[in-house]
Scaffold this motif. Structure first.
Motif, PDB file in Angstrom:
ATOM      1  N   TYR A  71     -31.084  21.982  -6.399  1.00 37.59           N
ATOM      2  CA  TYR A  71     -31.899  20.531  -5.134  1.00 37.59           C
ATOM      3  C   TYR A  71     -31.176  19.592  -6.093  1.00 37.59           C
ATOM      4  O   TYR A  71     -30.875  18.939  -4.493  1.00 37.59           O
ATOM      5  CB  TYR A  71     -33.093  20.674  -5.123  1.00 37.59           C
ATOM      6  CG  TYR A  71     -33.535  19.300  -6.189  1.00 37.59           C
ATOM      7  CD1 TYR A  71     -34.279  18.762  -5.759  1.00 37.59           C
ATOM      8  CD2 TYR A  71     -33.829  20.199  -7.506  1.00 37.59           C
ATOM      9  CE1 TYR A  71     -35.149  17.444  -7.151  1.00 37.59           C
ATOM     10  CE2 TYR A  71     -34.716  19.739  -8.160  1.00 37.59           C
ATOM     11  CZ  TYR A  71     -35.372  18.562  -7.353  1.00 37.59           C
ATOM     12  OH  TYR A  71     -35.417  17.429  -8.975  1.00 37.59           O
ATOM     13  N   LEU A  72     -30.726  19.285  -6.744  1.00 39.99           N
ATOM     14  CA  LEU A  72     -30.145  18.025  -7.086  1.00 39.99           C
ATOM     15  C   LEU A  72     -28.817  17.392  -6.180  1.00 39.99           C
ATOM     16  O   LEU A  72     -28.279  16.482  -6.064  1.00 39.99           O
ATOM     17  CB  LEU A  72     -29.714  17.889  -8.636  1.00 39.99           C
ATOM     18  CG  LEU A  72     -31.679  17.592  -9.051  1.00 39.99           C
ATOM     19  CD1 LEU A  72     -30.745  17.826 -11.126  1.00 39.99           C
ATOM     20  CD2 LEU A  72     -32.491  16.078  -8.638  1.00 39.99           C
ATOM     21  N   LEU A  73     -28.162  18.942  -5.937  1.00 37.04           N
ATOM     22  CA  LEU A  73     -27.038  18.949  -4.967  1.00 37.04           C
ATOM     23  C   LEU A  73     -27.209  18.313  -3.824  1.00 37.04           C
ATOM     24  O   LEU A  73     -26.975  17.385  -3.044  1.00 37.04           O
ATOM     25  CB  LEU A  73     -25.920  19.784  -4.675  1.00 37.04           C
ATOM     26  CG  LEU A  73     -25.089  20.381  -6.555  1.00 37.04           C
ATOM     27  CD1 LEU A  73     -24.580  21.736  -6.393  1.00 37.04           C
ATOM     28  CD2 LEU A  73     -24.288  19.432  -7.253  1.00 37.04           C
ATOM     29  N   LEU A  74     -28.187  19.019  -3.705  1.00 39.78           N
ATOM     30  CA  LEU A  74     -29.022  18.515  -1.738  1.00 39.78           C
ATOM     31  C   LEU A  74     -28.731  17.701  -2.509  1.00 39.78           C
ATOM     32  O   LEU A  74     -28.959  16.608  -0.591  1.00 39.78           O
ATOM     33  CB  LEU A  74     -29.501  19.646  -1.519  1.00 39.78           C
ATOM     34  CG  LEU A  74     -30.249  18.840   0.025  1.00 39.78           C
ATOM     35  CD1 LEU A  74     -29.150  19.055   1.255  1.00 39.78           C
ATOM     36  CD2 LEU A  74     -31.273  19.710   0.143  1.00 39.78           C
ATOM     37  N   LEU A  75     -29.259  16.962  -2.896  1.00 40.75           N
ATOM     38  CA  LEU A  75     -30.307  15.213  -2.756  1.00 40.75           C
ATOM     39  C   LEU A  75     -28.868  14.369  -3.442  1.00 40.75           C
ATOM     40  O   LEU A  75     -28.945  13.621  -2.690  1.00 40.75           O
ATOM     41  CB  LEU A  75     -30.863  14.775  -4.059  1.00 40.75           C
ATOM     42  CG  LEU A  75     -31.610  13.674  -3.635  1.00 40.75           C
ATOM     43  CD1 LEU A  75     -32.447  13.019  -3.074  1.00 40.75           C
ATOM     44  CD2 LEU A  75     -32.723  13.726  -5.469  1.00 40.75           C
TER      45      LEU A  75
ATOM     46  N   LEU B 179     -22.451  23.513  -2.043  1.00 37.21           N
ATOM     47  CA  LEU B 179     -24.064  23.566  -1.840  1.00 37.21           C
ATOM     48  C   LEU B 179     -23.259  25.769  -0.795  1.00 37.21           C
ATOM     49  O   LEU B 179     -24.040  26.609  -1.058  1.00 37.21           O
ATOM     50  CB  LEU B 179     -24.767  23.143  -0.685  1.00 37.21           C
ATOM     51  CG  LEU B 179     -24.997  21.793  -1.581  1.00 37.21           C
ATOM     52  CD1 LEU B 179     -25.748  21.145  -0.292  1.00 37.21           C
ATOM     53  CD2 LEU B 179     -25.852  22.698  -2.157  1.00 37.21           C
ATOM     54  N   VAL B 180     -22.572  25.675  -0.182  1.00 39.28           N
ATOM     55  CA  VAL B 180     -22.121  26.549   0.744  1.00 39.28           C
ATOM     56  C   VAL B 180     -22.011  27.583  -0.228  1.00 39.28           C
ATOM     57  O   VAL B 180     -22.261  28.993  -0.543  1.00 39.28           O
ATOM     58  CB  VAL B 180     -20.602  26.469   1.645  1.00 39.28           C
ATOM     59  CG1 VAL B 180     -20.274  27.830   1.853  1.00 39.28           C
ATOM     60  CG2 VAL B 180     -21.581  25.844   2.783  1.00 39.28           C
ATOM     61  N   LEU B 181     -20.851  27.422  -1.205  1.00 41.54           N
ATOM     62  CA  LEU B 181     -20.772  28.114  -2.096  1.00 41.54           C
ATOM     63  C   LEU B 181     -21.620  28.378  -3.131  1.00 41.54           C
ATOM     64  O   LEU B 181     -22.123  29.635  -3.850  1.00 41.54           O
ATOM     65  CB  LEU B 181     -18.978  27.579  -3.216  1.00 41.54           C
ATOM     66  CG  LEU B 181     -17.889  27.548  -2.239  1.00 41.54           C
ATOM     67  CD1 LEU B 181     -17.134  26.962  -2.958  1.00 41.54           C
ATOM     68  CD2 LEU B 181     -17.428  28.704  -2.051  1.00 41.54           C
ATOM     69  N   GLY B 182     -22.747  27.699  -2.905  1.00 41.52           N
ATOM     70  CA  GLY B 182     -23.580  28.260  -4.250  1.00 41.52           C
ATOM     71  C   GLY B 182     -24.188  29.683  -3.233  1.00 41.52           C
ATOM     72  O   GLY B 182     -25.646  30.027  -4.301  1.00 41.52           O
ATOM     73  N   PHE B 183     -24.218  29.879  -1.810  1.00 39.65           N
ATOM     74  CA  PHE B 183     -24.665  31.188  -1.273  1.00 39.65           C
ATOM     75  C   PHE B 183     -23.934  31.522  -1.475  1.00 39.65           C
ATOM     76  O   PHE B 183     -24.787  33.162  -1.614  1.00 39.65           O
ATOM     77  CB  PHE B 183     -25.431  30.263   0.093  1.00 39.65           C
ATOM     78  CG  PHE B 183     -25.912  31.537   1.400  1.00 39.65           C
ATOM     79  CD1 PHE B 183     -26.847  31.779   0.753  1.00 39.65           C
ATOM     80  CD2 PHE B 183     -24.629  31.639   2.054  1.00 39.65           C
ATOM     81  CE1 PHE B 183     -27.817  32.974   0.932  1.00 39.65           C
ATOM     82  CE2 PHE B 183     -25.396  32.953   3.256  1.00 39.65           C
ATOM     83  CZ  PHE B 183     -26.982  33.099   2.531  1.00 39.65           C
ATOM     84  N   ALA B 184     -22.624  31.542  -0.790  1.00 36.74           N
ATOM     85  CA  ALA B 184     -22.205  32.966  -1.190  1.00 36.74           C
ATOM     86  C   ALA B 184     -20.406  32.330  -0.874  1.00 36.74           C
ATOM     87  O   ALA B 184     -20.485  31.403  -0.565  1.00 36.74           O
ATOM     88  CB  ALA B 184     -22.189  33.207   0.667  1.00 36.74           C
TER      89      ALA B 184
ATOM     90  N   PRO C 279     -22.272  27.070 -11.124  1.00 37.98           N
ATOM     91  CA  PRO C 279     -20.901  26.166 -10.596  1.00 37.98           C
ATOM     92  C   PRO C 279     -19.633  25.935  -9.655  1.00 37.98           C
ATOM     93  O   PRO C 279     -19.202  26.881 -11.054  1.00 37.98           O
ATOM     94  CB  PRO C 279     -20.594  24.307 -10.970  1.00 37.98           C
ATOM     95  CG  PRO C 279     -21.845  24.783 -11.958  1.00 37.98           C
ATOM     96  CD  PRO C 279     -22.211  26.592 -12.892  1.00 37.98           C
ATOM     97  N   ILE C 280     -19.044  26.167  -8.688  1.00 38.47           N
ATOM     98  CA  ILE C 280     -17.215  26.482  -8.283  1.00 38.47           C
ATOM     99  C   ILE C 280     -16.527  25.510  -9.490  1.00 38.47           C
ATOM    100  O   ILE C 280     -15.731  26.389  -9.420  1.00 38.47           O
ATOM    101  CB  ILE C 280     -16.992  25.853  -7.219  1.00 38.47           C
ATOM    102  CG1 ILE C 280     -15.706  26.013  -6.288  1.00 38.47           C
ATOM    103  CG2 ILE C 280     -17.374  24.672  -6.711  1.00 38.47           C
ATOM    104  CD1 ILE C 280     -15.466  27.779  -6.353  1.00 38.47           C
ATOM    105  N   HIS C 281     -17.109  24.244 -10.121  1.00 32.72           N
ATOM    106  CA  HIS C 281     -15.738  24.093 -10.671  1.00 32.72           C
ATOM    107  C   HIS C 281     -15.400  24.727 -12.202  1.00 32.72           C
ATOM    108  O   HIS C 281     -13.874  24.645 -11.673  1.00 32.72           O
ATOM    109  CB  HIS C 281     -16.346  22.108 -11.598  1.00 32.72           C
ATOM    110  CG  HIS C 281     -17.432  21.317 -10.856  1.00 32.72           C
ATOM    111  ND1 HIS C 281     -18.036  21.612  -9.633  1.00 32.72           N
ATOM    112  CD2 HIS C 281     -16.906  20.594  -9.755  1.00 32.72           C
ATOM    113  CE1 HIS C 281     -18.475  21.097  -9.133  1.00 32.72           C
ATOM    114  NE2 HIS C 281     -18.150  20.196  -9.607  1.00 32.72           N
TER     115      HIS C 281
END
Lengths: 466, 235
Positions: free
Chosen positions: B3-7, B49-54, B125-127
């Motif tokens: 959620y901190l990414l969304l924030l 965030l997208v990559l956190g889903f799929a 994380p994608i990084h």
């Protein structure tokens, strides 16, 4: 004056998110009952004019809600869930109760729309207005909130009254605490609305009243400030005294009716079962205060909770009614380390879930993508408390630095909300050893909401001087 | 704590709103570069965030391009343009950054996602997964590294350079914004080269406070300098 393109963008956001709200969840009117639903129906059948209406075993606002909506043919429960017993039924149209479900759904949607509009109105930056609407509706129309509208419990009613109360407060606070906006007929209207909704909200769930204590403390602080040095931007002394007395009276009336109702006794016994009986020193403490821990009481010590057997022990009931609450408060004070540790562990539990547990959502409608976004808006981490604290502090610092009275008044409101929610969290965690997630929802949801509500206000202040 | 990414995304979107609402008279090239840098950052956070889903191939490419390569460089150029608004060499550098960004976009477009997609984890994380996931050729990798280093060096050295020139070095309030800029730059740079892909509290805090520190530093720096009549090199 809001620009046309901003209005169009806001309308587009509202239409899109309304579409999601109306299509991604159970249809409005479909509901699931719990064992408590029967108690709400019974509470609604008591005469509004009799004192028992306010001292029944369910909060008065919920009773009123069911009373006003009951059709001539009455209510019939046809879909019931009890997660504790692993009983799950699919939500359905329940005769009579569909009116309650429709009212819950429509009032909830209206409340979130109202909050979104009020927040957008309070912001000056057009981009932030659109962002705020997106955030408020994104939060309010996510599964963690929308699914509750299909559950026939007090939580959804308390939630939408809170959202309406928050919206009115955001509109009202700058009007009351800034000289530039002198009281007018709109202010009086908002004050009346605020008072009515406050009463309804306080009587919707028992822990809600404790937020009033923080508001009363704030009003007393204002009174002291007025007394020491005349501050023209504050309401006058008479208004502050009147508001303090009014809210104190509301708190006392609620507390009195709660004590008379006896609906605190079952949670009290849950606490005794889980927090006292397993520990000999704590048993000794309660015995020293006169609690009759007889063989009958002791025989129930392995009960999982919500134990009816305690109510049959006359001696125990007599002592509990007379001394239960005060003794438990003394117990919390006598064991400060445990009290705090229990609070902190309870906070972790309170934030550990963000969905209703009464039915399994239809994944064709509530898709995994919607659930993912909902989880982002409703984090299952207690770090939310720290984030809100930092955001509130930054907002206050900016508001004071820029001397924006409207923002200072909103900062005071958000501060009262923060400390009030923490107090409510404390009361909920120590109020009942069972069902912590559900019981703390009334304080966890506003804390999660504040995470998304404060950034637009903060950046709007930054925007003013850039 | 995703959620901190969304924030972080909400905050960056709010920064963009603040930048867009600037009066026309204040929209210097420096502010425009800052605005576009914020756009790149927001694209990066959206794709995260997208990559956190799929796993989504376009999101991987966009992340590599916007957040993984350009954001820092554009912030750095914004600062340089603020410090040296009339310097022709800096203007040439601006053109180079724009051309480099477009060129890199073309290079990233032709990069393919590798077989590593089979063990891609949305929980991480994608990084840390980017290196295995995207088959970048040498010009793409070096272009990305160059732009990031350019941004980092500019953001770290620029404010220090100006502070050194300013007479009131003892005034502590002068040090806050440059430190925030340098800190923000480091916070944006370090996660890009994470070797570990385990998400941690530190990672999310860096993702949240990096943009905040950088924006707060850049805004306060420019305001403070304008208020105190700070000497801007106008060669």
């Amino acid at each position: 004056m809001t620009k046309l393109w901003v209005v169009i963008a806001i309308v587009a956001v509202v239409v899109f998110l309304l579409f999601v709200r109306l299509t991604a969840y159970e249809p409005i009117g479909v509901s699931i009952s719990t064992y408590d639903t029967n108690a709400f129906i019974a509470a609604g059948r008591i005469s509004f004019l009799s004192p028992e209406f306010f001292t029944s075993d369910r909060p008065a606002t919920i009773g009123l809600f069911y009373k006003l909506l009951e059709p001539g043919t009455g209510y019939r429960i046809t879909a019931l869930s009890s997660p504790a017993e692993d009983i799950y039924q699919a939500p359905a149209i329940q005769p009579g109760l569909e009116r309650v479900a429709i009212a819950q759904g429509l009032l909830s949607i209206s409340a979130w729309l109202l909050l979104a509009v009020v927040v957008a109105r309070r912001l000056a930056n057009p981009g932030l207005q659109i962002l705020a609407v997106l955030l408020v509706l994104g939060f309010g129309f996510s599964p963690a909130i929308a699914e509750w509208d299909s559950v026939l419990l007090s939580e959804p009613v308390s939630l939408f009254f809170f959202v309406i109360l928050l919206a009115i407060s955001i509109e009202l606070m700058p009007r009351l605490l800034t000289r530039s906006q002198r009281p007018n007929s709109w202010t009086s209207t908002f004050l009346v609305l605020w008072s009515i909704v406050s009463v309804l909200w306080v009587f919707a769930r028992d822990t809600n009243a404790y937020l009033l204590l923080i508001v009363i403390a704030g009003l007393i602080a204002f009174l002291i400030m007025q007394w020491r040095r005349k501050i023209t931007s504050l309401p006058n002394t008479q208004a502050l005294v009147f508001a303090s007395l009014g809210l104190t009276l509301l708190f006392l009336v609620h507390n009195f009716t709660l004590q008379q109702s006896g609906r605190w006794i079952n949670p009290f016994f849950n606490n005794i079962l889980h927090n006292v009986l397993p520990f000999p020193d704590r048993v000794a403490f309660f015995e020293s205060k006169g609690m009759p821990i007889t063989d009958e009481v002791w025989a129930l010590r392995n009960s999982p909770g919500n134990e009816d057997g305690f109510f049959q022990i006359r001696e125990l009931m007599a002592w509990t009614t007379a001394h239960g609450t005060s003794t438990y408060v003394r117990f919390l004070l006598a064991y400060p380390g445990w009290t705090l540790a229990k609070f902190f562990s309870g906070v972790e539990v309170a934030f550990s879930e963000n969905r209703q547990p009464f039915f399994f959502p239809n994944e064709d409608r509530t898709t995994p993508a919607i659930q993912y976004v909902g989880d982002l808006f409703h984090p299952r981490s207690s770090s939310v408390i720290w984030v809100v604290l930092i955001e509130t502090a930054v907002y206050g610092w900016l508001a004071l630095r820029k001397g924006q009275k409207g923002s200072i008044s909103l900062f005071l409101m958000f501060s009262a909300l923060f400390f009030g929610e923490i107090l409510m969290l404390f009361i909920s965690i120590h109020g009942d050893a069972l069902g912590i997630v559900r019981h703390t929802m009334g304080s966890v949801m506003p804390l999660r909401l504040s995470v998304w509500l404060l950034p637009p206000f903060i950046l709007d202040l930054v925007s003013i001087t850039s | 704590m995703p959620y901190l990414l969304l924030l972080a995304l909400v905050l960056v979107a709010a920064f963009i709103c603040v930048q867009i609402s600037l009066p026309v008279g204040k929209r210097s090239p420096s502010q425009t570069f800052l605005l576009i840098g914020l756009f790149f950052l927001s694209i990066g956070l959206v794709t995260e965030l997208v990559l956190g889903f799929a796993l989504d191939e376009r999101a991987v490419r966009l992340f590599y391009w916007a957040r993984g390569s350009l954001a820092l460089a554009w912030f750095g150029q914004s600062l340089l343009l603020f410090l040296f608004p009339n310097n022709p060499r800096i203007r040439w550098l601006s053109i180079a950054v724009v051309v480099g960004s477009i060129g890199l976009f073309a290079l990233v477009l032709i990069s393919r996602v590798t077989a590593a997609q089979d063990w891609y984890s949305t929980a991480k994380p994608i990084h840390g997964q980017m290196g295995d996931l995207l088959a970048t050729n040498r010009p793409t990798r070096w272009g990305s590294i160059t732009l990031n280093l350019y941004g980092l060096i500019t953001l770290a050295a620029g404010p220090v350079y100006l502070l050194f020139l300013q007479p009131s070095k003892r005034d502590l309030s002068h040090w806050g914004p440059p430190l925030l800029i340098a800190l923000g730059a480091i916070m944006l740079y370090v996660p890009l080269y994470l070797t570990s892909s385990a998400p941690s509290l530190g990672f999310y805090l860096v993702e949240l406070f990096g943009p905040v520190a950088l924006f707060a530093g850049l805004k306060n720096f420019t305001w403070h300098s304008l208020r105190t009549g700070g000497k801007r090199k106008t060669r």
